[in-house]
Scaffold this motif. Structure first.
Motif, mmCIF file in Angstrom:
data_model
loop_
_atom_site.group_PDB
_atom_site.id
_atom_site.type_symbol
_atom_site.label_atom_id
_atom_site.label_comp_id
_atom_site.label_asym_id
_atom_site.label_seq_id
_atom_site.Cartn_x
_atom_site.Cartn_y
_atom_site.Cartn_z
ATOM 1 N N THR A 126 95.050 46.163 51.268
ATOM 2 C CA THR A 126 93.758 46.845 51.207
ATOM 3 C C THR A 126 92.694 45.953 50.580
ATOM 4 O O THR A 126 91.567 45.889 51.074
ATOM 5 N N ALA A 127 93.038 45.248 49.525
ATOM 6 C CA ALA A 127 92.062 44.380 48.852
ATOM 7 C C ALA A 127 91.615 43.254 49.789
ATOM 8 O O ALA A 127 90.418 42.930 49.843
ATOM 9 N N PHE A 128 92.546 42.678 50.523
ATOM 10 C CA PHE A 128 92.200 41.602 51.445
ATOM 11 C C PHE A 128 91.275 42.129 52.542
ATOM 12 O O PHE A 128 90.216 41.548 52.807
ATOM 13 N N LEU A 129 91.677 43.226 53.171
ATOM 14 C CA LEU A 129 90.855 43.762 54.264
ATOM 15 C C LEU A 129 89.506 44.278 53.770
ATOM 16 O O LEU A 129 88.500 44.151 54.472
ATOM 17 N N ASP A 130 89.471 44.837 52.571
ATOM 18 C CA ASP A 130 88.184 45.270 51.996
ATOM 19 C C ASP A 130 87.246 44.072 51.834
ATOM 20 O O ASP A 130 86.058 44.159 52.136
ATOM 21 N N ALA A 131 87.788 42.953 51.353
ATOM 22 C CA ALA A 131 86.969 41.753 51.160
ATOM 23 C C ALA A 131 86.477 41.217 52.505
ATOM 24 O O ALA A 131 85.301 40.849 52.644
ATOM 25 N N VAL A 132 87.350 41.168 53.511
ATOM 26 C CA VAL A 132 86.945 40.703 54.842
ATOM 27 C C VAL A 132 85.910 41.663 55.428
ATOM 28 O O VAL A 132 84.902 41.224 56.007
ATOM 29 N N GLN A 133 86.150 42.954 55.270
ATOM 30 C CA GLN A 133 85.208 43.951 55.808
ATOM 31 C C GLN A 133 83.829 43.800 55.169
ATOM 32 O O GLN A 133 82.811 43.839 55.850
ATOM 33 N N GLU A 134 83.804 43.589 53.858
ATOM 34 C CA GLU A 134 82.533 43.423 53.161
ATOM 35 C C GLU A 134 81.811 42.153 53.620
ATOM 36 O O GLU A 134 80.630 42.181 53.951
ATOM 37 N N ARG A 135 82.516 41.033 53.660
ATOM 38 C CA ARG A 135 81.884 39.764 54.044
ATOM 39 C C ARG A 135 81.469 39.748 55.502
ATOM 40 O O ARG A 135 80.466 39.143 55.859
#
Length: 131
Positions: free
Chosen positions: A6-15
């Protein structure tokens, strides 16, 4: 230490300014599959150990590349694998994913990753090298 899914995908989603986690996951899977074809040995294994497990498997079981792709060809390959993508949107996708990977990797591993890649990848990772 392995980053959580979740943390990885949240970061990719944000960027990447994606509308949904599914869009971020799609980009992450394609970019990591292409990246995995360019990395070998301990560098690929070490990066995989830091990725969420499902994405680590993507990196370790990459799409096949017959030769290392120059950055612009990496972008074109990404566009070819993402439905409806253009080179412009693929550049955005690659940057969103690889900038998160660079943060996760840290300086030492990033230097070893960049050593294995053709010139110009530093910009895709958002880590311009002094020239």
């Amino acid at each position: 230490m392995r980053m959580q899914w979740t943390a990885f995908l949240d970061a990719v989603q944000e960027r990447g300014e994606y509308a949904s986690p599914a869009e971020a996951e799609r980009s992450a899977r394609v970019v990591l599959a292409l990246l995995g074809a360019h990395l070998v040995g301990g560098v690929r294994s070490e990066l995989a150990a830091r990725l969420p497990e499902g994405l680590a498997l993507v990196l370790l079981n990459p799409l096949q590349a017959h030769e290392p792709l120059a950055p612009e060809r990496f972008i074109r390959a990404t566009a070819a694998w993402i439905e409806g993508a253009t080179e412009k949107t693929a550049t955005w996708d690659v940057s969103a994913v690889l900038s998160v990977v660079a943060d996760l990797a840290g300086e030492d591993l990033m230097n070893r990753i960049l050593f294995q890649l053709p010139p110009g990848y530093d910009l895709l990772f958002g880590r311009p090298q002094p020239g």
